[in-house]
Structures are given as C-alpha cells and as structure tokens.
Design a protein around this motif. Structure first.
Motif, PDB file in Angstrom:
ATOM      1  N   ALA A   1       0.831  -1.210   0.000  1.00 44.00           N
ATOM      2  CA  ALA A   1       0.000   0.000   0.000  1.00 44.00           C
ATOM      3  C   ALA A   1       0.863   1.256   0.000  1.00 44.00           C
ATOM      4  O   ALA A   1       0.570   2.228  -0.705  1.00 44.00           O
ATOM      5  CB  ALA A   1      -0.933   0.001   1.215  1.00 44.00           C
ATOM      6  N   CYS A   2       1.949   1.227   0.766  1.00 46.55           N
ATOM      7  CA  CYS A   2       2.828   2.403   0.853  1.00 46.55           C
ATOM      8  C   CYS A   2       3.577   2.623  -0.456  1.00 46.55           C
ATOM      9  O   CYS A   2       3.655   3.756  -0.955  1.00 46.55           O
ATOM     10  CB  CYS A   2       3.806   2.225   2.013  1.00 46.55           C
ATOM     11  SG  CYS A   2       4.806   3.701   2.343  1.00 46.55           S
ATOM     12  N   GLU A   3       4.111   1.561  -1.027  1.00 45.41           N
ATOM     13  CA  GLU A   3       4.869   1.700  -2.269  1.00 45.41           C
ATOM     14  C   GLU A   3       3.973   2.125  -3.427  1.00 45.41           C
ATOM     15  O   GLU A   3       4.391   2.904  -4.292  1.00 45.41           O
ATOM     16  CB  GLU A   3       5.595   0.397  -2.567  1.00 45.41           C
ATOM     17  CG  GLU A   3       6.722   0.119  -1.577  1.00 45.41           C
ATOM     18  CD  GLU A   3       7.450  -1.192  -1.813  1.00 45.41           C
ATOM     19  OE1 GLU A   3       8.540  -1.378  -1.233  1.00 45.41           O
ATOM     20  OE2 GLU A   3       6.933  -2.035  -2.573  1.00 45.41           O
ATOM     21  N   GLU A   4       2.745   1.655  -3.437  1.00 42.91           N
ATOM     22  CA  GLU A   4       1.791   2.093  -4.461  1.00 42.91           C
ATOM     23  C   GLU A   4       1.458   3.574  -4.291  1.00 42.91           C
ATOM     24  O   GLU A   4       1.337   4.315  -5.271  1.00 42.91           O
ATOM     25  CB  GLU A   4       0.526   1.247  -4.391  1.00 42.91           C
ATOM     26  CG  GLU A   4       0.716  -0.172  -4.902  1.00 42.91           C
ATOM     27  CD  GLU A   4      -0.474  -1.069  -4.598  1.00 42.91           C
ATOM     28  OE1 GLU A   4      -1.530  -0.528  -4.192  1.00 42.91           O
ATOM     29  OE2 GLU A   4      -0.365  -2.302  -4.756  1.00 42.91           O
ATOM     30  N   ALA A   5       1.312   4.017  -3.034  1.00 45.49           N
ATOM     31  CA  ALA A   5       1.022   5.431  -2.765  1.00 45.49           C
ATOM     32  C   ALA A   5       2.193   6.322  -3.164  1.00 45.49           C
ATOM     33  O   ALA A   5       2.000   7.512  -3.472  1.00 45.49           O
ATOM     34  CB  ALA A   5       0.684   5.630  -1.295  1.00 45.49           C
ATOM     35  N   MET A   6       3.397   5.759  -3.193  1.00 44.98           N
ATOM     36  CA  MET A   6       4.589   6.512  -3.605  1.00 44.98           C
ATOM     37  C   MET A   6       4.837   6.389  -5.106  1.00 44.98           C
ATOM     38  O   MET A   6       5.915   6.715  -5.586  1.00 44.98           O
ATOM     39  CB  MET A   6       5.822   6.032  -2.830  1.00 44.98           C
ATOM     40  CG  MET A   6       5.788   6.330  -1.348  1.00 44.98           C
ATOM     41  SD  MET A   6       7.382   6.055  -0.519  1.00 44.98           S
ATOM     42  CE  MET A   6       7.634   4.300  -0.782  1.00 44.98           C
ATOM     43  N   GLY A   7       3.856   5.893  -5.833  1.00 42.17           N
ATOM     44  CA  GLY A   7       3.990   5.796  -7.280  1.00 42.17           C
ATOM     45  C   GLY A   7       4.879   4.673  -7.748  1.00 42.17           C
ATOM     46  O   GLY A   7       5.467   4.761  -8.841  1.00 42.17           O
ATOM     47  N   GLY A   8       5.004   3.624  -6.930  1.00 45.15           N
ATOM     48  CA  GLY A   8       5.810   2.471  -7.319  1.00 45.15           C
ATOM     49  C   GLY A   8       7.222   2.483  -6.777  1.00 45.15           C
ATOM     50  O   GLY A   8       7.974   1.525  -6.999  1.00 45.15           O
ATOM     51  N   LYS A   9       7.618   3.536  -6.070  1.00 41.25           N
ATOM     52  CA  LYS A   9       8.954   3.567  -5.466  1.00 41.25           C
ATOM     53  C   LYS A   9       9.044   2.531  -4.350  1.00 41.25           C
ATOM     54  O   LYS A   9       8.076   2.304  -3.635  1.00 41.25           O
ATOM     55  CB  LYS A   9       9.252   4.956  -4.910  1.00 41.25           C
ATOM     56  CG  LYS A   9       9.354   6.045  -5.960  1.00 41.25           C
ATOM     57  CD  LYS A   9       9.678   7.380  -5.318  1.00 41.25           C
ATOM     58  CE  LYS A   9       9.786   8.485  -6.371  1.00 41.25           C
ATOM     59  NZ  LYS A   9      10.068   9.808  -5.754  1.00 41.25           N
TER      60      LYS A   9
ATOM     61  N   PHE B   1      -2.579   6.077   0.673  1.00 45.50           N
ATOM     62  CA  PHE B   1      -2.093   4.898   1.387  1.00 45.50           C
ATOM     63  C   PHE B   1      -3.210   4.264   2.206  1.00 45.50           C
ATOM     64  O   PHE B   1      -3.423   3.042   2.146  1.00 45.50           O
ATOM     65  CB  PHE B   1      -0.939   5.277   2.319  1.00 45.50           C
ATOM     66  CG  PHE B   1      -0.680   4.263   3.401  1.00 45.50           C
ATOM     67  CD1 PHE B   1       0.062   3.119   3.149  1.00 45.50           C
ATOM     68  CD2 PHE B   1      -1.198   4.453   4.684  1.00 45.50           C
ATOM     69  CE1 PHE B   1       0.286   2.175   4.146  1.00 45.50           C
ATOM     70  CE2 PHE B   1      -0.993   3.513   5.687  1.00 45.50           C
ATOM     71  CZ  PHE B   1      -0.241   2.374   5.420  1.00 45.50           C
ATOM     72  N   GLN B   2      -3.929   5.089   2.968  1.00 45.02           N
ATOM     73  CA  GLN B   2      -4.974   4.552   3.834  1.00 45.02           C
ATOM     74  C   GLN B   2      -6.083   3.887   3.017  1.00 45.02           C
ATOM     75  O   GLN B   2      -6.596   2.828   3.386  1.00 45.02           O
ATOM     76  CB  GLN B   2      -5.557   5.666   4.718  1.00 45.02           C
ATOM     77  CG  GLN B   2      -6.632   5.198   5.682  1.00 45.02           C
ATOM     78  CD  GLN B   2      -6.172   4.077   6.603  1.00 45.02           C
ATOM     79  OE1 GLN B   2      -5.017   4.063   7.046  1.00 45.02           O
ATOM     80  NE2 GLN B   2      -7.056   3.137   6.881  1.00 45.02           N
ATOM     81  N   ARG B   3      -6.416   4.486   1.873  1.00 46.93           N
ATOM     82  CA  ARG B   3      -7.442   3.905   1.010  1.00 46.93           C
ATOM     83  C   ARG B   3      -6.981   2.553   0.478  1.00 46.93           C
ATOM     84  O   ARG B   3      -7.738   1.568   0.495  1.00 46.93           O
ATOM     85  CB  ARG B   3      -7.750   4.859  -0.155  1.00 46.93           C
ATOM     86  CG  ARG B   3      -8.773   4.312  -1.152  1.00 46.93           C
ATOM     87  CD  ARG B   3      -8.975   5.268  -2.320  1.00 46.93           C
ATOM     88  NE  ARG B   3      -7.752   5.487  -3.072  1.00 46.93           N
ATOM     89  CZ  ARG B   3      -7.269   4.631  -3.966  1.00 46.93           C
ATOM     90  NH1 ARG B   3      -7.901   3.481  -4.211  1.00 46.93           N
ATOM     91  NH2 ARG B   3      -6.165   4.919  -4.630  1.00 46.93           N
ATOM     92  N   ARG B   4      -5.743   2.496  -0.006  1.00 43.59           N
ATOM     93  CA  ARG B   4      -5.220   1.244  -0.550  1.00 43.59           C
ATOM     94  C   ARG B   4      -5.093   0.170   0.532  1.00 43.59           C
ATOM     95  O   ARG B   4      -5.394  -1.012   0.296  1.00 43.59           O
ATOM     96  CB  ARG B   4      -3.855   1.488  -1.208  1.00 43.59           C
ATOM     97  CG  ARG B   4      -3.921   2.355  -2.462  1.00 43.59           C
ATOM     98  CD  ARG B   4      -2.531   2.644  -3.008  1.00 43.59           C
ATOM     99  NE  ARG B   4      -2.561   3.535  -4.150  1.00 43.59           N
ATOM    100  CZ  ARG B   4      -2.752   3.133  -5.407  1.00 43.59           C
ATOM    101  NH1 ARG B   4      -2.921   1.829  -5.668  1.00 43.59           N
ATOM    102  NH2 ARG B   4      -2.755   4.005  -6.390  1.00 43.59           N
ATOM    103  N   TYR B   5      -4.633   0.578   1.709  1.00 42.43           N
ATOM    104  CA  TYR B   5      -4.478  -0.369   2.809  1.00 42.43           C
ATOM    105  C   TYR B   5      -5.833  -0.962   3.201  1.00 42.43           C
ATOM    106  O   TYR B   5      -5.970  -2.173   3.404  1.00 42.43           O
ATOM    107  CB  TYR B   5      -3.833   0.335   4.001  1.00 42.43           C
ATOM    108  CG  TYR B   5      -3.587  -0.545   5.201  1.00 42.43           C
ATOM    109  CD1 TYR B   5      -3.056  -1.822   5.082  1.00 42.43           C
ATOM    110  CD2 TYR B   5      -3.882  -0.074   6.484  1.00 42.43           C
ATOM    111  CE1 TYR B   5      -2.829  -2.620   6.193  1.00 42.43           C
ATOM    112  CE2 TYR B   5      -3.656  -0.865   7.599  1.00 42.43           C
ATOM    113  CZ  TYR B   5      -3.134  -2.127   7.449  1.00 42.43           C
ATOM    114  OH  TYR B   5      -2.916  -2.918   8.551  1.00 42.43           O
ATOM    115  N   LYS B   6      -6.852  -0.125   3.247  1.00 42.85           N
ATOM    116  CA  LYS B   6      -8.201  -0.588   3.581  1.00 42.85           C
ATOM    117  C   LYS B   6      -8.722  -1.572   2.526  1.00 42.85           C
ATOM    118  O   LYS B   6      -9.340  -2.589   2.853  1.00 42.85           O
ATOM    119  CB  LYS B   6      -9.151   0.595   3.711  1.00 42.85           C
ATOM    120  CG  LYS B   6     -10.542   0.229   4.184  1.00 42.85           C
ATOM    121  CD  LYS B   6     -11.396   1.467   4.402  1.00 42.85           C
ATOM    122  CE  LYS B   6     -12.788   1.090   4.897  1.00 42.85           C
ATOM    123  NZ  LYS B   6     -13.633   2.299   5.131  1.00 42.85           N
TER     124      LYS B   6
END
Length: 241
Positions: A25-33, A90-95
């Motif tokens: 979720a975090c890496e996706e929120a960072m645009g793949g980093k 991030f929170q949306r993806r994690y959920k």
C-alpha cells in the motif's frame, strides 16, 4: 488428548502477515517507489500506530485522522518525503487490501483440527471494534470461532496488556480447568500480558525480534506459520484428530 487446552489468537501479524499489506500500500502510494528498508518501515509504523491508537481510544483524535497521522509520522521518522495526499491514498489502498485477507492453509488446518478436537478458541485484539471484527469476518473465522469469543479493546473497554481483558476472555470462552495459550506477535501486549494473567504463550515472531532484555521467555516462539502449525498440533497430541 493428554491435557485440556484453550487457544486465544491475536489478529494483526498473527493470523496474517501485516507487513505485506502495509508495504504494498505504501509503495503504491509513492507511485511504485520501493521502501529502502521494509522491516524498519514496519517497526516504525507499528510504534506510531500504537501511539495513535492510544490517542484515538482516549477520544483525543478522530479515528481517520489518527490513521493519517500514523503514516505521516512514520514517513517523517524515516525521512521519506510523503504528502498528506499520499497518506490518504495509502490509507485507502491499505483498507482495500484488508478486504481480501485470507488465512493460510496452515492456519486453516490449525483451526479445523482444534475445532474437531473440541478445543475452545477465541480472539483478543486491540483496536476499533467493528474494524477488527470485520477482518475476522473476511477471513471466515466464524467457521471455527464464534464471534462472541472475539474480544476487541474498543468494544470491551480495556486493552492488552491489561489483565482485565484476559479475564474477560476466560469468562466468554467458559474457561474452567483448561490451560490457556495466547498466540500473538506483540511481546509487550500479547506475551507479557498473557504471562501476567497466568496463561501460557506462543510468540509469533515473523520478524525475528530479539527477546526484550530481562524478559521472561515465552513457552514457545515461532517464526513461520508452518512452525506455528507444528507447535499447536503438538499440544495435547492434536495430530490424532
């Protein structure tokens, strides 16, 4: 069986590996980093998450804002640029990822064999009542553990490591002469709390953390779900069921 036992599980990073959801979720929120140190990220997030849990539980912070703050403070600690917009993402993806939680075959086998053997089982978890019970529902725990045996701190008014929540679990499960095992990942909340309540302990240490200095050793320590399976099935000779 040689002994009467009861089993009580934690949820996060016990019934499933929480780091996998958080990292993606975090890496996706960072645009793949990629995170430079996922394990350090997980440890820092855990610390900040607990701090924000206390703030939210005390009514000093709204729940959603506490969740945004925990990831913002985590990334600040790690000196990784992270905007509030990224935190919301991030929170949306994690959920969303939590909506697809699944038990591993090893854990499903543990629960099925214990149910077949007539072993009392329950859950103790710190967190928001509805949110944690929804995770249980998504993983299908009702097949093995009645929802009235699921105790969540917000719903019962006390939290691990307080002995009160362990006493409540004994009452809910109808514990009489069973030896109770707490199975969880947090040494401070799950292991120390259970020890103080007179329970046996199985430390689910997926991340290989060191035993806190001067702390009493848990009865068992496992680093994989397969090891957990072997330990539990060895209690009271469950392999015969």
């Amino acid at each position: 069986m040689t002994d009467k036992i009861a089993l009580v599980f934690d949820i996060d990073d016990t019934l499933y590996r929480q780091i996998d959801l958080l990292q993606s979720a975090c890496e996706e929120a960072m645009g793949g980093k990629k995170l430079p140190d996922p394990e350090l990220f997980y440890q820092t997030f855990g610390k900040r998450s607990y701090e924000m849990f206390l703030e939210s539980s005390a009514g000093r912070m709204e729940l959603h804002q506490s969740r945004i703050c925990r990831i913002m403070k985590t990334m600040e600690d790690l000196q990784i640029p992270f905007t509030e917009e990224m935190a919301e993402d991030f929170q949306r993806r994690y959920k969303e990822k939590q909506q697809n939680l699944k038990l591993s075959p090893a854990l499903a086998e543990i629960l099925e064999r214990c149910k077949s053997a007539g072993i009392r089982m329950g859950v103790i978890s710190n967190g928001p009542d509805q949110h944690q019970k929804e995770k249980c529902h998504i993983m299908g725990l009702e097949q093995w553990i009645p929802m009235e045996h699921v105790l969540v701190s917000e719903g019962v008014g006390c939290a691990k490591p307080e002995s009160e929540i362990f006493r409540m679990a004994e009452q809910r499960l109808g514990i009489t002469d069973e030896t109770v095992y707490m199975i969880g990942d947090s040494f401070a909340n799950d292991m120390a709390g259970a020890m103080n309540a007179g329970w046996k302990t199985i430390w689910v240490n997926y991340h290989g953390y060191k035993l806190p200095e001067g702390a009493k050793k848990p009865d068992y320590q496992v680093k994989t779900q397969e090891e957990l399976r072997n330990v539990i099935l060895g209690l009271g000779d469950l392999r015969t069921f």
